[in-house]
Enzyme design. Sequence first.
Site, PDB file in Angstrom:
ATOM      1  CB  SER A 144      13.060 -13.046  33.321  1.00  9.21           C
ATOM      2  OG  SER A 144      11.993 -13.666  32.629  1.00  9.21           O
ATOM      3  CE1 TYR A 158      14.691 -10.578  28.643  1.00 10.64           C
ATOM      4  CE2 TYR A 158      13.385 -12.459  29.341  1.00 10.64           C
ATOM      5  CZ  TYR A 158      13.756 -11.135  29.491  1.00 10.64           C
ATOM      6  OH  TYR A 158      13.205 -10.375  30.494  1.00 10.64           O
TER       7      TYR A 158
HETATM    8  N1  LIG Z   1       7.940  -6.749  31.525  1.00  8.49           N
HETATM    9  C1  LIG Z   1       8.078  -8.042  31.635  1.00  8.49           C
HETATM   10  O1  LIG Z   1       7.192  -8.833  31.239  1.00  8.49           O
HETATM   11  C2  LIG Z   1       9.324  -8.596  32.276  1.00  8.49           C
HETATM   12  C3  LIG Z   1       9.303  -9.926  32.733  1.00  8.49           C
HETATM   13  C4  LIG Z   1      10.441 -10.449  33.343  1.00  8.49           C
HETATM   14  C5  LIG Z   1      11.572  -9.666  33.493  1.00  8.49           C
HETATM   15  N2  LIG Z   1      11.576  -8.368  33.019  1.00  8.49           N
HETATM   16  C6  LIG Z   1      12.817  -7.598  33.192  1.00  8.49           C
HETATM   17  O2  LIG Z   1      12.520  -6.420  33.920  1.00  8.49           O
HETATM   18  C7  LIG Z   1      13.516  -5.423  33.628  1.00  8.49           C
HETATM   19  C8  LIG Z   1      12.831  -4.088  33.402  1.00  8.49           C
HETATM   20  O3  LIG Z   1      12.027  -4.153  32.263  1.00  8.49           O
HETATM   21  P1  LIG Z   1      10.583  -3.485  32.175  1.00  8.49           P
HETATM   22  O4  LIG Z   1       9.605  -4.574  32.061  1.00  8.49           O
HETATM   23  O5  LIG Z   1      10.403  -2.480  33.258  1.00  8.49           O
HETATM   24  O6  LIG Z   1      10.707  -2.812  30.739  1.00  8.49           O
HETATM   25  P2  LIG Z   1      10.728  -1.284  30.267  1.00  8.49           P
HETATM   26  O7  LIG Z   1       9.514  -0.567  30.776  1.00  8.49           O
HETATM   27  O8  LIG Z   1      10.944  -1.328  28.803  1.00  8.49           O
HETATM   28  O9  LIG Z   1      12.014  -0.687  30.994  1.00  8.49           O
HETATM   29  C9  LIG Z   1      13.314  -1.001  30.577  1.00  8.49           C
HETATM   30  C10 LIG Z   1      14.287   0.018  31.148  1.00  8.49           C
HETATM   31  O10 LIG Z   1      15.608  -0.328  30.724  1.00  8.49           O
HETATM   32  C11 LIG Z   1      16.255   0.832  30.220  1.00  8.49           C
HETATM   33  N3  LIG Z   1      17.233   0.508  29.193  1.00  8.49           N
HETATM   34  C12 LIG Z   1      17.051  -0.236  28.063  1.00  8.49           C
HETATM   35  N4  LIG Z   1      18.167  -0.232  27.328  1.00  8.49           N
HETATM   36  C13 LIG Z   1      19.084   0.527  28.011  1.00  8.49           C
HETATM   37  C14 LIG Z   1      20.419   0.923  27.735  1.00  8.49           C
HETATM   38  N5  LIG Z   1      21.058   0.575  26.603  1.00  8.49           N
HETATM   39  N6  LIG Z   1      21.064   1.709  28.639  1.00  8.49           N
HETATM   40  C15 LIG Z   1      20.439   2.098  29.760  1.00  8.49           C
HETATM   41  N7  LIG Z   1      19.168   1.765  30.072  1.00  8.49           N
HETATM   42  C16 LIG Z   1      18.501   0.990  29.192  1.00  8.49           C
HETATM   43  C17 LIG Z   1      15.102   1.679  29.631  1.00  8.49           C
HETATM   44  O11 LIG Z   1      15.451   3.067  29.652  1.00  8.49           O
HETATM   45  P3  LIG Z   1      15.838   3.962  28.358  1.00  8.49           P
HETATM   46  O12 LIG Z   1      15.091   3.422  27.184  1.00  8.49           O
HETATM   47  O13 LIG Z   1      15.431   5.340  28.769  1.00  8.49           O
HETATM   48  O14 LIG Z   1      17.320   3.805  28.258  1.00  8.49           O
HETATM   49  C18 LIG Z   1      13.999   1.427  30.656  1.00  8.49           C
HETATM   50  O15 LIG Z   1      14.113   2.330  31.720  1.00  8.49           O
HETATM   51  C19 LIG Z   1      14.297  -5.945  32.415  1.00  8.49           C
HETATM   52  O16 LIG Z   1      15.544  -6.441  32.851  1.00  8.49           O
HETATM   53  C20 LIG Z   1      13.429  -7.093  31.889  1.00  8.49           C
HETATM   54  O17 LIG Z   1      14.198  -8.073  31.239  1.00  8.49           O
HETATM   55  C21 LIG Z   1      10.482  -7.823  32.427  1.00  8.49           C
END
Ligand SMILES: NC(=O)c1ccc[n+]([C@@H]2O[C@H](COP(=O)([O-])OP(=O)(O)OC[C@H]3O[C@@H](n4cnc5c(N)ncnc54)[C@H](OP(=O)(O)O)[C@@H]3O)[C@@H](O)[C@H]2O)c1
Length: 283
Positions: A144, A158
């Site tokens: 991130s 974070y």
């Molecule tokens: N969205 C943003 O603004 C943003 C910005 C920078 C970086 N990121 C990073 O991008 C990555 C993906 O996030 P996203 O934005 O796509 O969010 P998201 O839509 O909430 O997706 C998160 C994913 O992680 C999985 N997950 C969460 N806890 C888990 C666990 N205990 N075991 C296995 N899987 C787990 C969830 O699946 P289940 O709930 O089905 O387990 C879901 O598939 C993350 O690492 C986040 O830090 C996001």
Amino acid sequence: MSETKPRFTALITGASSGIGRDYARYLAARDYDLVLTARRTERLEELAKELKTAFGSKVTVLPMDLIDPAAPAQLATAIKRRRLKIDYLVNNAGYEVVGRYEKAPWQAQADMIQVMVTAVAQLCHIFAPLMAEGGHGRIVNIASVAAFLPGTPSRTLYAPVKAFVLRLSQSLALEFKSRGVNVIAVCPGFTWSEFHDVAGTRNAMNKMPGFVWLEGPRVVNDAHVAVENGKGAVVINGLLYRALVFCFNVLPDNLMNWMSGSDRGNAVKKPAAQNPARAKAKK
Ligand SMILES: NC(=O)c1ccc[n+]([C@@H]2O[C@H](COP(=O)([O-])OP(=O)(O)OC[C@H]3O[C@@H](n4cnc5c(N)ncnc54)[C@H](OP(=O)(O)O)[C@@H]3O)[C@@H](O)[C@H]2O)c1
């Protein structure tokens, strides 16, 4: 006689929504077979069905909770048992714990470290050498822009967690490049996904202007192009975030800390009596 291109297999964590699901769609459209993991089995099964129908991909669903310290090894065993070879790993699963550090129970903080630090490092430790044996591999770790911040108050772990992912990826990129394995850290800014719904911050996030938001497929495309080209270990999505990261890198940490410090108001002020200048002014 035309040679048939080998089909590569990608393992994607957190494939049930957001960036992980977009990654699965992107790679399936480019003839990859997939191993998908997350906790929500129905979501993964639905996605597998969609990708098999649309692209003829072979999709294996292995639901896991990465909070369980045994999960990465169990994942590797399940993959080996199915005689699958992972050519492309996307460490994407993640979330944030919102609120002051001491407000969440230690277990919640420890779980976050397990999912976003230990599991990421362990999956790289398992799969990078196997890829290197075959002389080809790709590892994409989703970090991130927070990785470049000196701190994220009220999302305490974070920034440290993402900084770890960034540095781990840079180290691995150097270790594995000569063996055909490209490793990158992808550093998106705010991206449309379920991330902020899970964190319970959607209302506050809706106040952010539209231009700060990235689309998942764009983040994925940047990542794939960069990991294929193998020229740099860090990807920052978009001009806005590249400019911000440039500023984060040139400003002194203490100044950045002060600027982002929601706890500034809690700094202990010297009572006037202990402050000779103010005491004098009061007279
Ligand atoms: N969205 C943003 O603004 C943003 C910005 C920078 C970086 N990121 C990073 O991008 C990555 C993906 O996030 P996203 O934005 O796509 O969010 P998201 O839509 O909430 O997706 C998160 C994913 O992680 C999985 N997950 C969460 N806890 C888990 C666990 N205990 N075991 C296995 N899987 C787990 C969830 O699946 P289940 O709930 O089905 O387990 C879901 O598939 C993350 O690492 C986040 O830090 C996001």
